[in-house]
Design a protein around this motif. Structure first.
Motif, PDB file in Angstrom:
ATOM      1  N   ASP A  10       0.809  -1.217   0.000  1.00 35.64           N
ATOM      2  CA  ASP A  10       0.000   0.000   0.000  1.00 35.64           C
ATOM      3  C   ASP A  10       0.846   1.273   0.000  1.00 35.64           C
ATOM      4  OD1 ASP A  10       0.935   0.207   2.621  1.00 35.64           O
ATOM      5  OD2 ASP A  10      -1.022  -0.151   3.541  1.00 35.64           O
ATOM      6  N   GLY A  11       2.166   1.132   0.087  1.00 33.21           N
ATOM      7  CA  GLY A  11       3.072   2.272   0.032  1.00 33.21           C
ATOM      8  C   GLY A  11       3.139   3.098   1.294  1.00 33.21           C
ATOM      9  N   ARG A  12       2.538   2.643   2.370  1.00 32.65           N
ATOM     10  CA  ARG A  12       2.500   3.435   3.605  1.00 32.65           C
ATOM     11  C   ARG A  12       3.725   3.243   4.491  1.00 32.65           C
ATOM     12  NH1 ARG A  12      -3.358   2.563   6.057  1.00 32.65           N
ATOM     13  NH2 ARG A  12      -3.352   4.781   6.524  1.00 32.65           N
ATOM     14  N   THR A  13       4.358   2.085   4.407  1.00 39.24           N
ATOM     15  CA  THR A  13       5.491   1.777   5.272  1.00 39.24           C
ATOM     16  C   THR A  13       6.707   1.423   4.426  1.00 39.24           C
ATOM     17  OG1 THR A  13       3.960   0.921   6.933  1.00 39.24           O
ATOM     18  CG2 THR A  13       6.267   0.341   7.208  1.00 39.24           C
ATOM     19  N   ARG A  24      14.736  -1.295   9.866  1.00 40.60           N
ATOM     20  CA  ARG A  24      13.913  -0.238  10.442  1.00 40.60           C
ATOM     21  C   ARG A  24      12.663  -0.041   9.593  1.00 40.60           C
ATOM     22  NH1 ARG A  24      19.208   1.169  11.264  1.00 40.60           N
ATOM     23  NH2 ARG A  24      19.730   1.676  13.425  1.00 40.60           N
ATOM     24  N   MET A  25      11.551   0.213  10.278  1.00 39.76           N
ATOM     25  CA  MET A  25      10.286   0.513   9.629  1.00 39.76           C
ATOM     26  C   MET A  25      10.026   2.008   9.773  1.00 39.76           C
ATOM     27  SD  MET A  25       9.166  -2.317   8.534  1.00 39.76           S
ATOM     28  CE  MET A  25       9.451  -4.038   8.794  1.00 39.76           C
ATOM     29  N   TRP A  26       9.643   2.628   8.675  1.00 42.66           N
ATOM     30  CA  TRP A  26       9.416   4.067   8.634  1.00 42.66           C
ATOM     31  C   TRP A  26       8.029   4.351   8.068  1.00 42.66           C
ATOM     32  CZ3 TRP A  26      13.651   6.940  10.235  1.00 42.66           C
ATOM     33  CH2 TRP A  26      14.881   6.276  10.240  1.00 42.66           C
ATOM     34  N   ASP A  27       7.415   5.425   8.535  1.00 43.22           N
ATOM     35  CA  ASP A  27       6.199   5.922   7.899  1.00 43.22           C
ATOM     36  C   ASP A  27       6.641   6.595   6.611  1.00 43.22           C
ATOM     37  OD1 ASP A  27       4.228   8.035   7.131  1.00 43.22           O
ATOM     38  OD2 ASP A  27       3.141   7.211   8.854  1.00 43.22           O
ATOM     39  N   ALA A  28       6.188   6.094   5.483  1.00 46.55           N
ATOM     40  CA  ALA A  28       6.663   6.586   4.189  1.00 46.55           C
ATOM     41  C   ALA A  28       6.212   8.011   3.894  1.00 46.55           C
ATOM     42  CB  ALA A  28       6.198   5.656   3.064  1.00 46.55           C
ATOM     43  N   HIS A  29       5.160   8.463   4.542  1.00 50.47           N
ATOM     44  CA  HIS A  29       4.660   9.811   4.280  1.00 50.47           C
ATOM     45  C   HIS A  29       5.291  10.863   5.180  1.00 50.47           C
ATOM     46  CE1 HIS A  29       1.298   7.357   2.533  1.00 50.47           C
ATOM     47  NE2 HIS A  29       1.710   8.079   1.512  1.00 50.47           N
ATOM     48  N   THR A  30       5.548  10.512   6.444  1.00 52.12           N
ATOM     49  CA  THR A  30       6.082  11.494   7.398  1.00 52.12           C
ATOM     50  C   THR A  30       7.568  11.330   7.658  1.00 52.12           C
ATOM     51  OG1 THR A  30       5.670  10.143   9.362  1.00 52.12           O
ATOM     52  CG2 THR A  30       3.853  11.538   8.575  1.00 52.12           C
ATOM     53  N   GLY A  31       8.121  10.141   7.365  1.00 50.79           N
ATOM     54  CA  GLY A  31       9.520   9.865   7.666  1.00 50.79           C
ATOM     55  C   GLY A  31       9.761   9.462   9.113  1.00 50.79           C
ATOM     56  N   PHE A  49       9.280  -7.094   1.715  1.00 46.78           N
ATOM     57  CA  PHE A  49       7.977  -7.415   2.272  1.00 46.78           C
ATOM     58  C   PHE A  49       7.347  -8.528   1.458  1.00 46.78           C
ATOM     59  CE2 PHE A  49       8.226  -3.117   4.025  1.00 46.78           C
ATOM     60  CZ  PHE A  49       7.622  -3.284   5.263  1.00 46.78           C
ATOM     61  N   SER A  50       6.486  -9.300   2.098  1.00 47.93           N
ATOM     62  CA  SER A  50       5.670 -10.267   1.374  1.00 47.93           C
ATOM     63  C   SER A  50       4.616  -9.502   0.579  1.00 47.93           C
ATOM     64  CB  SER A  50       4.994 -11.229   2.362  1.00 47.93           C
ATOM     65  OG  SER A  50       4.121 -10.510   3.221  1.00 47.93           O
ATOM     66  N   PRO A  51       4.005 -10.134  -0.417  1.00 40.19           N
ATOM     67  CA  PRO A  51       3.004  -9.445  -1.231  1.00 40.19           C
ATOM     68  C   PRO A  51       1.816  -8.894  -0.434  1.00 40.19           C
ATOM     69  CG  PRO A  51       3.718 -11.421  -2.350  1.00 40.19           C
ATOM     70  CD  PRO A  51       4.316 -11.460  -0.959  1.00 40.19           C
ATOM     71  N   ASP A  52       1.482  -9.514   0.709  1.00 40.70           N
ATOM     72  CA  ASP A  52       0.370  -9.005   1.510  1.00 40.70           C
ATOM     73  C   ASP A  52       0.812  -7.941   2.517  1.00 40.70           C
ATOM     74  OD1 ASP A  52       1.618 -10.479   3.515  1.00 40.70           O
ATOM     75  OD2 ASP A  52      -0.016 -11.922   3.735  1.00 40.70           O
ATOM     76  N   ASP A  69       6.892 -11.283  11.451  1.00 43.78           N
ATOM     77  CA  ASP A  69       5.598 -10.653  11.248  1.00 43.78           C
ATOM     78  C   ASP A  69       5.766  -9.162  11.465  1.00 43.78           C
ATOM     79  OD1 ASP A  69       4.334 -13.076  10.779  1.00 43.78           O
ATOM     80  OD2 ASP A  69       3.829 -13.346  12.891  1.00 43.78           O
ATOM     81  N   VAL A  70       5.203  -8.359  10.598  1.00 44.51           N
ATOM     82  CA  VAL A  70       5.336  -6.917  10.679  1.00 44.51           C
ATOM     83  C   VAL A  70       4.376  -6.370  11.721  1.00 44.51           C
ATOM     84  CG1 VAL A  70       5.099  -4.762   9.396  1.00 44.51           C
ATOM     85  CG2 VAL A  70       6.049  -6.771   8.275  1.00 44.51           C
TER      86      VAL A  70
END
Length: 72
Positions: A10-13, A24-31, A49-52, A69-70
């Protein structure tokens, strides 16, 4: 150093696999940094990431691979 980058479907993370051995996991919109994972397998060279978008994997310098698991 960032060695690999992956986005959730979904492009969010955004996930980065780094030379310091952390993913590291980041919010793709806010950084904003959301979570850090240190698996103790040395430098990370790949990640995806897996496709889901519910599972992630990263590969280290010793050939080890971690899958988790994320939680974001």
């Amino acid at each position: 150093f960032v060695r690999a980058v992956g986005f959730t479907p979904d492009g969010r993370t955004l996930m980065t696999a780094c030379g310091d051995g952390c993913a590291r996991m980041w919010d793709a919109h806010t950084g904003e940094l959301l979570r850090t994972y240190d698996f103790g397998i040395g430098r990370l060279y790949s990640g995806a990431f897996s496709p889901d978008g519910l599972t992630c994997a990263a590969g280290g310098e010793t050939g080890q691979i971690v899958v988790w698991d994320v939680e974001v």
